[in-house]
Motif scaffolding. Sequence first.
Motif, PDB file in Angstrom:
ATOM      1  N   SER A  48      40.785   6.314  36.458  1.00 17.29           N
ATOM      2  CA  SER A  48      39.969   6.465  34.771  1.00 17.29           C
ATOM      3  C   SER A  48      39.150   5.374  34.850  1.00 17.29           C
ATOM      4  O   SER A  48      36.727   5.566  34.482  1.00 17.29           O
ATOM      5  CB  SER A  48      40.559   6.383  33.314  1.00 17.29           C
ATOM      6  N   ALA A  72      39.453   9.888  31.416  1.00 17.97           N
ATOM      7  CA  ALA A  72      41.173   9.960  30.696  1.00 17.97           C
ATOM      8  C   ALA A  72      40.785  11.551  30.180  1.00 17.97           C
ATOM      9  O   ALA A  72      42.299  12.461  30.514  1.00 17.97           O
ATOM     10  CB  ALA A  72      41.633   8.592  30.347  1.00 17.97           C
ATOM     11  N   ASN A 132      39.572  10.243  38.481  1.00 19.83           N
ATOM     12  CA  ASN A 132      41.184  10.312  37.319  1.00 19.83           C
ATOM     13  C   ASN A 132      40.918  11.472  38.166  1.00 19.83           C
ATOM     14  O   ASN A 132      42.236  11.470  38.493  1.00 19.83           O
ATOM     15  CB  ASN A 132      40.058   9.820  36.072  1.00 19.83           C
TER      16      ASN A 132
END
Length: 704
Positions: free
Chosen positions: A362, A667, A369
């Motif tokens: 991330s 994230a 990610n």
Amino acid sequence: MVQISDAIRDGAEGFFRTQYGSISKMAMLLALVILCIYLFRSTTPQQESSGLGRTTSAYITVASFLLGALCSGVAGYVGMWVSVRANVRVSSAARRSAREALQVATRAGGLSAIIVVGMAVIGIAVLYATFYVWLGVDLPGSMKVTDLPLLLVGYGFGASFVALFAQLGGGIYTKAADVGADLVGKVEQGIPEDDPRNPAVIADLVGDNVGDCAARGADLFESIAAEIISAMILGGTMAQRCKIADPSGFILFPLVVHSFDLIVSSAGIFSIRGTRETGIIVPMEDPMTILQKGYSFTIVLAVLAFGLSTRWLLYTEQAPSAWFNFALCGLIGIITAYIFVWIAKYYTDYKHEPVRILALSSSTGHGTNIIAGVSLGLESTALPVLVISVSIISAFWLGHTCGLVDETGNPTGGLFGTAVATMGMLSTAAYILTMDMFGPIADNAGGIVEMSQQPESVREITDVLDAVGNTTKATTKGFAIGSAALASFLLFSAYMDEVSAFAHEPFKQVDIAIPEVFVGGLLGSMLIFVFSAWACAAVGRTAQEVVNEVRRQFIERPGIMDYKEKPDYGRCVAIVASASLREMIKPGALAIISPIVVGILFRILGYYTGQPLLGAKVVAALLMFATVSGILMALFLNTAGGAWDNAKKYIETGALGGKGSEAHKAAITGDTVGDPFKDTAGPSIHVLIKMLATITLVMAPVFL
């Protein structure tokens, strides 16, 4: 706290009433269809010899279908009823100590879990006893006890029918609200999760109850019901072939195992004790370790109870050592369940490497990610498949070599061995469901703590419980997929037996080299992918409505951000509720209609090309391929979603820049993508697999 909890309860109960109102109308419609089919179908030689006419058999199937649907609905309601009352108690306990909060959440989950498993056992036991007495089983000229379990198939179908729609509707609700709340609240406005200023926050918290508690209650109820019924059918068939004098032990064995499950799981739940020290600083234990200890304790008890049950019910003079082989099959199932829980924990808990690598990806942006999450999900399918393969083959061989043979001297215990392994896997189901219900209750408690603006220390406790809850939810899903794979395998063999009984000719294998059968398999795999696509798209469309509404409120009521104006929570709840009920129909209808349409079309084709069993063969291929693709797809979706969620939680603990950093924003994107994966499409697929298996079993005569 109580005010917020009441708002969550009203939202959850309102949605539940509307959703189950819609489901009950569809169930009535389907019951009429089943009644018509059964009134005009042919009967099997066993039914003719026992004097069970078409009309009686039609009414029995419809009654057991409606009872299964009703019990599944009650199981879901119990899950939700407990969770909306427990959440505020957990958030209150978190102000005193972490251990007490853990105990309250676990016991609340335990109560609903024990009621769900108890309902499954009582429902089938009552139905079995009623038919036994009413049909005068084992009296001269009436039905044999070994044919009785086949009358219970409707119960399993009713349970899976309700579970599928509960899972779809609840899953769309919970994730659309979650995605909408996160995208505008966290990413655009930069406010924390469950902040009272977010207009979608109540809808998100309601979603935890209707999606995770109610739907998972109905789902596990249906898993146990399907497994008990298929094991009873296989036990009866095997006892009949081996000419065992008293077959009732083999038929009632699954009910006894699950009754023991209630006792051993209760002991496991009570092994988690709370402490009420106030003023003393107690170093916080890892809740996952405490839950894991409870699980290990439950497993030890389950092994002992299982060994006793096999010796008591499966001992027969014809093969004195057979019970021991079956006890080993049960042990294989229990070990499989334990390994499954461990694998899911490894791939979704941020203490382990996979989630940490995902969190690290991330830090280089949103795209990396997503790539890392997808590859983690794909990789996580390997270990569970290897474990299931080993357990199916070893349980089959233990059963095969147990010494039970039919009149011609062929070993017959193989399939029953696999059935016993499935029972072993589900012999701690109540504890597993407790760990699952723990998740949404902890999540809700965290929301109530955040919204009632409690001190930071209290939120830290609920955050730890919430992260553990994410892992336990992922482990339960892994466990549910494993048991779905084994239960579908059993129902598949029951389907082949049923077809050969109606067709008056053996139906032992399905040849994929026949073009039409291969096409049936392709259609089965396609069904899983289209179903997943529709489930995810439904979440996306509903989430867009939520995002637009939340943005509108922030623009039109600028005082929300300074706490001067109150957001309109009810508007978001109403949007999500109506949209999720509308969206659950399409994927649900696809699941019910497709096997029936495929079977009938190929039956007509078989009639004109001189292949009498073509319809049944094509449906068998559809069922096989759908099960295989569905297991892999569900494993991928559940693990990827759980890992993305916990990668975000890991960064929120302060790693890689903590909350508000660029890594955190990436994230959140991953978590948003993973939401419909792990809570809508993934759980719905393993319900779909078992529903396909029960629907083909109920509709078998239509394909001939």
